[in-house]
Design an enzyme around this catalytic site. Structure first.
Site, PDB file in Angstrom:
ATOM      1  N   HIS A   1      11.226   2.205  -0.037  1.00  0.00           N
ATOM      2  CA  HIS A   1      10.494   2.082   1.220  1.00  0.00           C
ATOM      3  C   HIS A   1      11.251   1.094   2.103  1.00  0.00           C
ATOM      4  O   HIS A   1      11.266  -0.102   1.836  1.00  0.00           O
ATOM      5  CB  HIS A   1       9.075   1.598   0.940  1.00  0.00           C
ATOM      6  CG  HIS A   1       8.177   1.637   2.141  1.00  0.00           C
ATOM      7  ND1 HIS A   1       8.637   1.911   3.412  1.00  0.00           N
ATOM      8  CD2 HIS A   1       6.832   1.430   2.269  1.00  0.00           C
ATOM      9  CE1 HIS A   1       7.626   1.869   4.260  1.00  0.00           C
ATOM     10  NE2 HIS A   1       6.529   1.587   3.592  1.00  0.00           N
TER      11      HIS A   1
ATOM     12  N   HIS B   1       5.073   9.995   4.576  1.00  0.00           N
ATOM     13  CA  HIS B   1       5.258   8.549   4.403  1.00  0.00           C
ATOM     14  C   HIS B   1       5.439   8.273   2.907  1.00  0.00           C
ATOM     15  O   HIS B   1       6.319   7.522   2.528  1.00  0.00           O
ATOM     16  CB  HIS B   1       4.059   7.811   4.993  1.00  0.00           C
ATOM     17  CG  HIS B   1       4.260   6.339   5.081  1.00  0.00           C
ATOM     18  ND1 HIS B   1       5.352   5.781   5.704  1.00  0.00           N
ATOM     19  CD2 HIS B   1       3.522   5.297   4.616  1.00  0.00           C
ATOM     20  CE1 HIS B   1       5.274   4.459   5.623  1.00  0.00           C
ATOM     21  NE2 HIS B   1       4.176   4.142   4.970  1.00  0.00           N
TER      22      HIS B   1
ATOM     23  N   CYS C   1       5.376  -0.814   8.920  1.00  0.00           N
ATOM     24  CA  CYS C   1       6.153   0.336   8.459  1.00  0.00           C
ATOM     25  C   CYS C   1       6.099   1.549   9.380  1.00  0.00           C
ATOM     26  O   CYS C   1       6.655   2.594   9.054  1.00  0.00           O
ATOM     27  CB  CYS C   1       5.726   0.685   7.045  1.00  0.00           C
ATOM     28  SG  CYS C   1       5.824  -0.779   5.982  1.00  0.00           S
TER      29      CYS C   1
END
Lengths: 263, 401
Positions: free
Chosen positions: B327, B293, B165
């Site tokens: 996400h 994040h 990620c």
């Protein structure tokens, strides 16, 4: 076009025929080196991790550990560029087969080991390395692209970089499209400055056509059977007296490497 | 210590996510606090969760010459490339510098693994891939970058960064190094990830997926919502575009802690942040906005909120935008970079959608609702499995630290 000059301080290598870089040297000198044990030792990993780690991680860590040991550097201080054209093919095969059959049964451990940066993740954990680390790929140009990335980082940041490129054998139906006949892993420690640890000096120049330098057998066959073995022309130069080779660095771009032995 | 970085111009950028295709749709969703999440309608077997699915990916038709690259991930890439005049901007850069002087550096977590999953769902009677799936290039993690290189007709350095990620944040770092060393004159960076069974059932197996829309930094958060997205940016030297927003710095670091949970003290995240601030020549107090994040996992948000609290004064505003997009994994870095750039361009600090009952660990930095203010400097955090951390620093044109 800018030229990149980096210095090789360590070389690691593992395949079913070659236990390390010394074995490649012996082979090229006409000897028949003894084959390594079937599973890379990956001694850098703690024993419990070594038991659990997938083969792709063992292969990368084995090559990395050899190169770092040869360099005499502290692994924790090295930036890491790990490359693999296909990642962990056994896990991809397992995941796709499980998802097709019964997706709810997918193993959480295999899933987190499926990320392309699993090997560099295990490596940084095992060595306590907080330096930048990356995991890259570029199909059959993965080694060339990783060499360019690692050399760029070594020079732009003026720090030593650990480069690893490895691919395992293909598994299951996936093997038909990856074409990996056998495992191959290699590693280099690259530094921006010459030192007493330098084995060779590499001058890298972009811009040639993406041609493969010809190799003697059995190296030619090994290269055809694993994208990470595209590194063999450079490894052979490092094992010998220097010279030049060309590696693909992208689909339409090559890298000329002039190597001079200093050891 | 990293050396002070010469800023780069971000001469074009675009994003396509569950918020919509292109920057105007993204800004509209942000301004109206409109989430793009919906109940999961995409996995091959039922899974009760919410997803950030991009509308219309199924209807995208690749140009005939690129037909061999067809798969959901490359369709989303093509949809993304066709927004905001991005193709034209890359074409102009290619003409100006030459095709071999423009690098292509893309991040992805799973590339077109969805196509490999499909091949396994309908194997031949003999157990092999069906003829239409015997396309080796789409079953490799470089599928995305190789496809985009062909689509953009670029012939310079081309590589895929796949660090879960943080992938499409780290490509900015690689691009800066290549431009600084004179290997290229410009770089197309970005990333694409698409919804597929691997990530939906994989994160579900790790018990990280919420059955509801994700709630980053909420006291009752219970996991992530997975999304898909495509985003791209064009980086050039500032002499080429003095009026473009700037990449001021980047930071990269490793946790050296655990494969799937962050360091409990946010060690790698803080090292990456400090690296970015040092390259940018910035004190933390100069940062106006941080796009966090903020995945809505228990651990990430706890560690990241503590980091914000210990490094920044409360004038620095902070939020996660995962409540809008889900996400988007390997695409999160580029999508959130474009949100940081829009924050600068439009003076909008996006509210932390989904954080209705703020976790007490969150300080007064958090923008729970949209805030209108001038933003000169914006950061974006991206953290990945394997303890892989990246932080990007952007600023408006002409900003001097």
């Amino acid at each position: 076009m800018s030229m990149l000059r980096v210095h090789v301080e360590g070389v690691g290598l593992w395949s079913p025929q070659l236990a390390d870089f010394a074995a490649l040297r012996a082979l090229l000198a006409g000897a028949t080196p003894p084959a390594p044990s079937p599973r890379p030792a990956a001694a850098t990993l703690p024993p419990n991790e070594r038991r659990r780690a997938p083969e792709s991680v063992l292969l990368a860590v084995e090559a990395a550990g050899q190169a770092v040991a040869m360099s005499g550097r502290d692994a924790a201080a090295l930036a890491c560029v790990f490359a693999s054209a296909h990642g962990d093919q056994a896990i991809t095969d397992y995941m796709c087969a499980t998802l097709a059959r019964s997706p709810a049964e997918l193993s959480p451990t295999r899933f987190h080991n499926s990320v392309h940066n699993a090997a560099v993740g295990y490596w940084t954990i095992a060595t306590g390395c907080h330096a930048p680390s990356t995991a890259i790929c570029a199909q059959r140009a993965s080694f060339g692209a990783a060499l360019l990335e690692a050399a760029s980082q070594a020079l732009a940041e003026q720090r030593a970089v650990l480069l690893v490129c490895s691919d395992t054998t293909g598994s299951g139906p996936l093997a038909e499209v990856t074409g990996c006949a056998q495992a191959f892993g290699c590693a280099l420690v690259l530094a921006p400055q010459a030192s007493s640890a330098s084995l060779g000096r590499l001058d890298l120049q972009l811009g040639t056509a993406p041609t493969d330098t010809s190799l003697p057998e059995p190296l030619q066959g090994w290269r055809a059977g694993n994208p990470s073995a595209a590194s063999l022309p450079l490894l052979a130069l490092l094992a010998g007296a220097g010279g030049h080779c060309e590696l693909p660095v992208a689909a339409t771009l090559g890298l000329r490497i002039d190597m001079e032995n200093v050891a | 210590m990293p050396i002070l970085m010469t800023p780069l111009a971000v001469t074009a950028y675009t994003a396509t996510s569950a918020m919509g295709s292109g920057l105007a749709a993204q800004l509209d969703a942000l301004e109206h606090a409109r989430s793009g999440l919906r109940p999961n309608d995409i996995s091959s077997a039922p899974l009760a969760c919410w997803v950030g699915r991009v509308d219309g990916v199924e209807d995208v038709v690749l140009p005939a010459a690129l037909g061999a690259w067809d798969c959901r991930n490359n369709r989303l890439a093509w949809l993304g490339l066709n927004q905001d005049g991005f193709l034209e901007r890359v074409h102009a850069a290619r003409t100006r510098y030459g095709a071999d002087r423009v690098a292509l550096l893309l991040g992805t977590s799973t590339a077109s693994i969805g196509a490999t999953e499909e091949a396994y769902r309908r194997l031949d009677a003999d157990g092999g891939f069906a003829d239409d799936m015997l396309r080796p290039a789409i079953h490799a993690p470089h599928s995305l970058a190789a496809f985009v290189a062909a689509a953009l007709e670029l012939a310079g350095p081309c590589l895929t960064v796949s660090t879960a990620c943080s992938s499409s944040a780290k490509v900015f770092a690689s691009a800066e190094r290549m431009i600084r060393l004179g290997l290229v004159d410009a770089a197309v960076v970005g990333g694409v990830d698409t919804l597929c069974d691997s990530v939906l059932f994989g994160f579900n197996a790790l018990e990280l997926v919420s059955p509801e829309p994700c709630r980053p930094f909420d006291a009752a958060r219970n996991g992530i919502s997975i999304g898909e997205a495509a985003g791209f940016a064009l980086l050039e030297r500032i002499e080429a575009a003095a009026d473009a927003p700037r990449l001021l710095g980047y930071g990269e670091a490793s946790d050296a802690h655990h494969m799937s949970t962050p360091h409990p003290d946010g060690l790698g995240a803080e090292l990456a942040l400090n690296d970015a601030l040092a390259r940018a020549g910035l004190d933390a107090a100069r940062v106006d906005y941080i796009n966090l994040h903020g995945t809505a996992s228990q651990k990430n948000d706890e560690v990241e909120a503590a980091l914000v609290g210990r490094v920044f004064p409360v004038r620095t505003r902070a939020s996660s935008t995962k409540g809008f997009t889900g996400h988007t994994l390997g695409a999160a870095g580029i999508v959130e970079a474009t949100i940081a750039l829009q924050a600068i361009e439009h003076g909008l600090v996006p509210g932390n959608l989904g954080g209705d009952t703020p976790d007490p660990i969150c300080g007064a930095h958090f923008a729970w609702r949209n805030e209108r203010q001038r933003v000169d400097v914006a950061l974006s955090n991206s953290f990945g499995f394997g303890g892989n951390n990246a932080c990007l620093a952007f600023a408006r044109a002409g900003f001097a630290a």
